[in-house]
Design a protein around this motif. Structure first.
Motif, PDB file in Angstrom:
ATOM      1  N   LEU A   8      -2.381   2.412 -20.187  1.00  0.00           N
ATOM      2  CA  LEU A   8      -2.729   1.289 -19.319  1.00  0.00           C
ATOM      3  C   LEU A   8      -1.742   1.192 -18.167  1.00  0.00           C
ATOM      4  CD1 LEU A   8      -4.515  -1.295 -18.911  1.00  0.00           C
ATOM      5  CD2 LEU A   8      -2.732  -2.526 -20.178  1.00  0.00           C
ATOM      6  N   MET A   9      -0.455   1.296 -18.471  1.00  0.00           N
ATOM      7  CA  MET A   9       0.578   1.169 -17.445  1.00  0.00           C
ATOM      8  C   MET A   9       0.547   2.329 -16.449  1.00  0.00           C
ATOM      9  SD  MET A   9       2.196  -1.695 -18.025  1.00  0.00           S
ATOM     10  CE  MET A   9       0.578  -2.339 -18.476  1.00  0.00           C
ATOM     11  N   ARG A  10       0.068   3.483 -16.889  1.00  0.00           N
ATOM     12  CA  ARG A  10      -0.049   4.630 -15.975  1.00  0.00           C
ATOM     13  C   ARG A  10      -1.358   4.621 -15.204  1.00  0.00           C
ATOM     14  NH1 ARG A  10       2.523   7.932 -20.420  1.00  0.00           N
ATOM     15  NH2 ARG A  10       0.393   8.325 -21.153  1.00  0.00           N
ATOM     16  N   GLY A  11      -2.205   3.633 -15.444  1.00  0.00           N
ATOM     17  CA  GLY A  11      -3.473   3.546 -14.737  1.00  0.00           C
ATOM     18  C   GLY A  11      -4.518   4.511 -15.245  1.00  0.00           C
ATOM     19  N   ALA A  58       0.902   1.626 -12.396  1.00  0.00           N
ATOM     20  CA  ALA A  58      -0.517   1.962 -12.506  1.00  0.00           C
ATOM     21  C   ALA A  58      -1.029   2.678 -11.270  1.00  0.00           C
ATOM     22  CB  ALA A  58      -1.339   0.701 -12.758  1.00  0.00           C
ATOM     23  N   ASN A  72       6.174  -1.970 -14.216  1.00  0.00           N
ATOM     24  CA  ASN A  72       5.153  -1.353 -15.060  1.00  0.00           C
ATOM     25  C   ASN A  72       4.023  -2.358 -15.162  1.00  0.00           C
ATOM     26  OD1 ASN A  72       6.856   0.824 -15.416  1.00  0.00           O
ATOM     27  ND2 ASN A  72       7.479   0.273 -17.487  1.00  0.00           N
ATOM     28  N   THR A  88      -0.563  -3.181 -14.546  1.00  0.00           N
ATOM     29  CA  THR A  88      -1.925  -2.678 -14.522  1.00  0.00           C
ATOM     30  C   THR A  88      -2.429  -2.647 -13.078  1.00  0.00           C
ATOM     31  OG1 THR A  88      -3.083  -4.816 -14.658  1.00  0.00           O
ATOM     32  CG2 THR A  88      -2.231  -3.897 -16.723  1.00  0.00           C
ATOM     33  N   VAL A  89      -3.626  -2.099 -12.896  1.00  0.00           N
ATOM     34  CA  VAL A  89      -4.207  -2.039 -11.554  1.00  0.00           C
ATOM     35  C   VAL A  89      -4.591  -3.430 -11.053  1.00  0.00           C
ATOM     36  CG1 VAL A  89      -5.041   0.324 -11.779  1.00  0.00           C
ATOM     37  CG2 VAL A  89      -6.501  -1.565 -12.516  1.00  0.00           C
ATOM     38  N   SER A  94       4.060  -0.021  -8.196  1.00  0.00           N
ATOM     39  CA  SER A  94       3.371  -0.310  -9.452  1.00  0.00           C
ATOM     40  C   SER A  94       3.114   0.979 -10.219  1.00  0.00           C
ATOM     41  CB  SER A  94       2.044  -1.013  -9.161  1.00  0.00           C
ATOM     42  OG  SER A  94       1.228  -1.049 -10.317  1.00  0.00           O
TER      43      SER A  94
END
Length: 212
Positions: free
Chosen positions: A57-60, A146, A121, A123-124, A144
């Motif tokens: 989720l944090m990496r998008g 994401a 870190n 979300t989008v 960010s």
């Protein structure tokens, strides 16, 4: 170390985390649902923030809907699928607020013509969340995870933030509530502050100009 806000100031940029520094979540509604489900408070967060669920989720790589479904899977055998989805949605949609004192301090940093970069870190949904808090104009730049596909404490996210700020590592102040993230910044030569309360930030910023 304090930052004198003049030509001889000790820092050329402030890099600041968002969650648990600027933004705080209200866990009350989720806690009530957990109690109703016979779960200990914090059970949903323990499932949701396990690295194998949280990092995508944090990496998008996944959206909030997919994250909620991973929470449902994580609760398998403990609560019903319907209840698990209710808990996941409550976590994803937790109400939040900005800390007015920290926002005021950071606006004064900007008023002193010191670049401010949010490094988080997230979300989008971050940009929409900042807008909902009236903070779209708070920082010069927002870094960010994401959007980058890289999460703290990866070195790359610090490099990008410092580059956007136009400051060398040893001229950056880095503020974060997670010790691991601060340690990574310090290892690069930044001055790090592990944030726990507004006094932590006030102490390192030193005298600031008043807002007009």
């Amino acid at each position: 170390m304090k930052i004198p806000f003049d030509a001889d100031r000790s820092f050329d940029a402030v890099l600041c985390d968002v969650d648990n520094v600027i933004r705080f979540y209200d866990s009350g509604p989720l806690a009530a649902l957990e109690r109703a489900a016979g779960l200990a408070e914090g059970s949903t967060a323990r499932v949701a923030f396990a690295p194998e669920m949280d990092l995508p989720l944090m990496r998008g790589e996944i959206g909030l809907g997919q994250w909620v479904e991973s929470i449902v899977a994580g609760f398998a055998g403990r609560v019903s699928e319907e209840r698990a989805r209710e808990l996941g949605r409550a976590l994803a949609d937790s109400p939040f607020r900005a800390d007015a004192e920290i926002v005021a301090l950071l606006r004064r940093v900007r008023a002193a013509r010191v670049p401010l970069v949010l490094v988080t870190n997230a979300t989008v949904r971050l940009e929409d969340d900042l807008a909902s808090m009236g903070l779209s104009d708070l920082a010069d730049h927002v870094v960010s995870s994401a959007r980058l596909g890289v999460v703290k404490p990866d070195r790359k996210i610090y490099e990008i933030a410092a580059s956007l700020a136009g400051a060398a590592f040893d001229r950056c102040l880095f503020v974060d509530d997670t010790e691991e993230n601060v340690e990574a910044a310090v290892a690069l030569g930044m001055t790090g502050v592990v944030y726990r309360e507004p006094a932590d930030l006030r102490a390192v910023l030193g005298p600031l100009p008043a807002l007009g």
